[in-house]
Design a protein around this motif. Structure first.
Motif, PDB file in Angstrom:
ATOM      1  N   MET A   1       0.842  -1.189   0.000  1.00  0.00           N
ATOM      2  CA  MET A   1       0.000   0.000   0.000  1.00  0.00           C
ATOM      3  C   MET A   1       0.880   1.243   0.000  1.00  0.00           C
ATOM      4  O   MET A   1       1.862   1.344   0.722  1.00  0.00           O
ATOM      5  CB  MET A   1      -0.897   0.015   1.238  1.00  0.00           C
ATOM      6  N   ARG A   2       0.503   2.214  -0.825  1.00  0.00           N
ATOM      7  CA  ARG A   2       1.272   3.442  -0.908  1.00  0.00           C
ATOM      8  C   ARG A   2       0.777   4.447   0.118  1.00  0.00           C
ATOM      9  O   ARG A   2      -0.433   4.678   0.255  1.00  0.00           O
ATOM     10  CB  ARG A   2       1.130   4.038  -2.315  1.00  0.00           C
ATOM     11  N   GLU A   3       1.700   5.092   0.855  1.00  0.00           N
ATOM     12  CA  GLU A   3       1.320   6.061   1.876  1.00  0.00           C
ATOM     13  C   GLU A   3       0.739   7.302   1.228  1.00  0.00           C
ATOM     14  O   GLU A   3       1.178   7.739   0.163  1.00  0.00           O
ATOM     15  CB  GLU A   3       2.524   6.434   2.728  1.00  0.00           C
ATOM     16  N   GLY A 102      -2.582   8.939  10.266  1.00  0.00           N
ATOM     17  CA  GLY A 102      -2.712   7.569  10.736  1.00  0.00           C
ATOM     18  C   GLY A 102      -4.105   7.010  10.495  1.00  0.00           C
ATOM     19  O   GLY A 102      -4.260   5.845  10.096  1.00  0.00           O
ATOM     20  N   GLU A 103      -5.124   7.841  10.705  1.00  0.00           N
ATOM     21  CA  GLU A 103      -6.496   7.393  10.468  1.00  0.00           C
ATOM     22  C   GLU A 103      -6.729   7.121   8.991  1.00  0.00           C
ATOM     23  O   GLU A 103      -7.354   6.112   8.628  1.00  0.00           O
ATOM     24  CB  GLU A 103      -7.467   8.460  10.971  1.00  0.00           C
ATOM     25  N   VAL A 104      -6.223   7.988   8.127  1.00  0.00           N
ATOM     26  CA  VAL A 104      -6.392   7.791   6.682  1.00  0.00           C
ATOM     27  C   VAL A 104      -5.652   6.546   6.217  1.00  0.00           C
ATOM     28  O   VAL A 104      -6.165   5.769   5.392  1.00  0.00           O
ATOM     29  CB  VAL A 104      -5.913   9.038   5.918  1.00  0.00           C
ATOM     30  N   ASP A 105      -4.446   6.322   6.739  1.00  0.00           N
ATOM     31  CA  ASP A 105      -3.689   5.125   6.347  1.00  0.00           C
ATOM     32  C   ASP A 105      -4.426   3.850   6.741  1.00  0.00           C
ATOM     33  O   ASP A 105      -4.450   2.868   5.981  1.00  0.00           O
ATOM     34  CB  ASP A 105      -2.294   5.158   6.984  1.00  0.00           C
ATOM     35  N   LEU A 109      -5.882   1.122   4.091  1.00  0.00           N
ATOM     36  CA  LEU A 109      -5.542  -0.293   4.137  1.00  0.00           C
ATOM     37  C   LEU A 109      -6.808  -1.152   4.139  1.00  0.00           C
ATOM     38  O   LEU A 109      -6.877  -2.181   3.427  1.00  0.00           O
ATOM     39  CB  LEU A 109      -4.706  -0.579   5.389  1.00  0.00           C
ATOM     40  N   LEU A 110      -7.809  -0.758   4.903  1.00  0.00           N
ATOM     41  CA  LEU A 110      -9.071  -1.494   4.927  1.00  0.00           C
ATOM     42  C   LEU A 110      -9.749  -1.460   3.562  1.00  0.00           C
ATOM     43  O   LEU A 110     -10.315  -2.464   3.111  1.00  0.00           O
ATOM     44  CB  LEU A 110      -9.983  -0.911   6.003  1.00  0.00           C
TER      45      LEU A 110
END
Length: 329
Positions: A1-3, A102-105, A109-110
């Motif tokens: 996954m790309r940040e 952090g919340e967006v990452d 991912l989900l």
């Protein structure tokens, strides 16, 4: 996954900007010498005016060149003092941004997992997505002795798989491009802070030196306004990016609801993989909105400290890029 954004690059940009204080004071000595010459000329003109009776003796105007010269002799300390408000805003804004990144990452991912489930289900159930129901199928089978229905079902299953894989490939490519645009716009603003800050720090001493002359008495005020505006880029960038993350979070949550419903409903699943009505593009649209908003930071900074030079320069550059883009397309 790309940040969505690289925290290490943000730290790098901030470190580079702070390093400007000690690395870009190469013209301070020259400006000090020039300031001394201008002070001599200033006092000579003032003294001549008082001797011939055209001017009265006023102490405060005579102290002004000494104050400007004092700033030049303590130039690194003065720059550090000018950076304090911007650093305070950046420190408080950074904490908000890190939590939202952090919340967006996590949501991203989900989302990737849900999309992988859709792709896996598409491959497993592709043969059952569309059935061959032509009434002449039995006649062909009885006439030729070959069951064309099974063959056609397999062909159409592979056809759906190929089209769906092409669609997912297009989606992956678009996501890569849009995320890259978002990152480029974000990093570009922070890089502008470094460039503008370096130029202002390097040539700023000359603005203070020329301010000793009555014709350029406001040069140092204009410099202070522009430099303070530039120091706000980092803090404003964090704030704007935090607001953009709120929009991106909403878009990801919306897409997750769609993906969960698609995985639970057979008809919705078939409609999702066979059409593209734009209902699952909230994420890409939010990224584009966030990228365009980041480019407004140089203008936003001028709302706090009124200065037009930098804002006009960025606006001209953006308009020039749009003209070039239209010419290419």
């Amino acid at each position: 996954m790309r940040e969505i954004i690289d925290r290490e690059i943000l730290l790098l940009y901030r470190g580079l900007f702070n390093k400007l204080i000690t690395e870009t004071s190469i013209f301070v000595n020259d400006a000090q010498a020039l300031c001394a010459i201008f002070m001599f000329l200033f006092f000579a003109v003032r003294a001549y005016g008082m001797l011939v009776g055209d001017k009265d003796l006023k102490i405060m105007p005579l102290l002004r060149p000494f104050g400007l010269a004092f700033v030049l002799f303590l130039w690194p300390e003065f720059i550090g003092l000018m950076n304090v408000p911007g650093e305070l805003i950046a420190d408080k804004s950074k904490g908000i941004l890190e939590d939202r990144i952090g919340e967006v990452d996590a949501l991203q991912l989900l989302r990737r997992k849900k999309m992988a489930e859709v792709a896996r289900r598409l491959i497993e159930d592709s043969a059952e997505l569309e059935q061959w129901d032509d009434g002449e199928e039995d006649d062909w089978a009885s006439w030729t002795g070959v069951d064309f229905g099974q063959i056609f079902d397999e062909i159409k299953g592979y056809y759906i798989i190929i089209l769906s894989k092409l669609r997912w490939l297009v989606v992956e490519t678009l996501e890569f491009i849009v995320i890259t645009i978002f990152q480029v716009c974000s990093y570009f603003i922070f890089f502008l802070q470094i460039i503008f800050g370096a130029i202002l720090i390097i040539l700023g001493p000359f603005a203070f030196a020329f301010s000793t002359l009555p014709a350029f008495k406001d040069s140092y005020i204009n410099w202070i306004a522009r430099y303070f505006s530039v120091t706000l880029y980092l803090g404003l960038g964090y704030l704007v990016m935090s607001l953009s993350m709120l929009l991106i979070t909403y878009a990801l949550e919306k897409e997750l609801l769609i993906l969960e419903y698609v995985l639970q409903n057979e008809a919705a699943f078939f409609l999702f993989i066979s059409s593209n009505d734009g209902s699952a593009n909230f994420y890409l649209v939010s990224l584009l909105i966030g990228a365009s908003t980041m480019l407004t930071i140089p203008i936003l900074s001028t709302w706090i400290i009124s200065t037009t030079g930098i804002g006009n320069a960025v606006s001209t550059a953006v308009k020039g890029g749009m003209v070039i883009t239209r010419a290419v397309t």
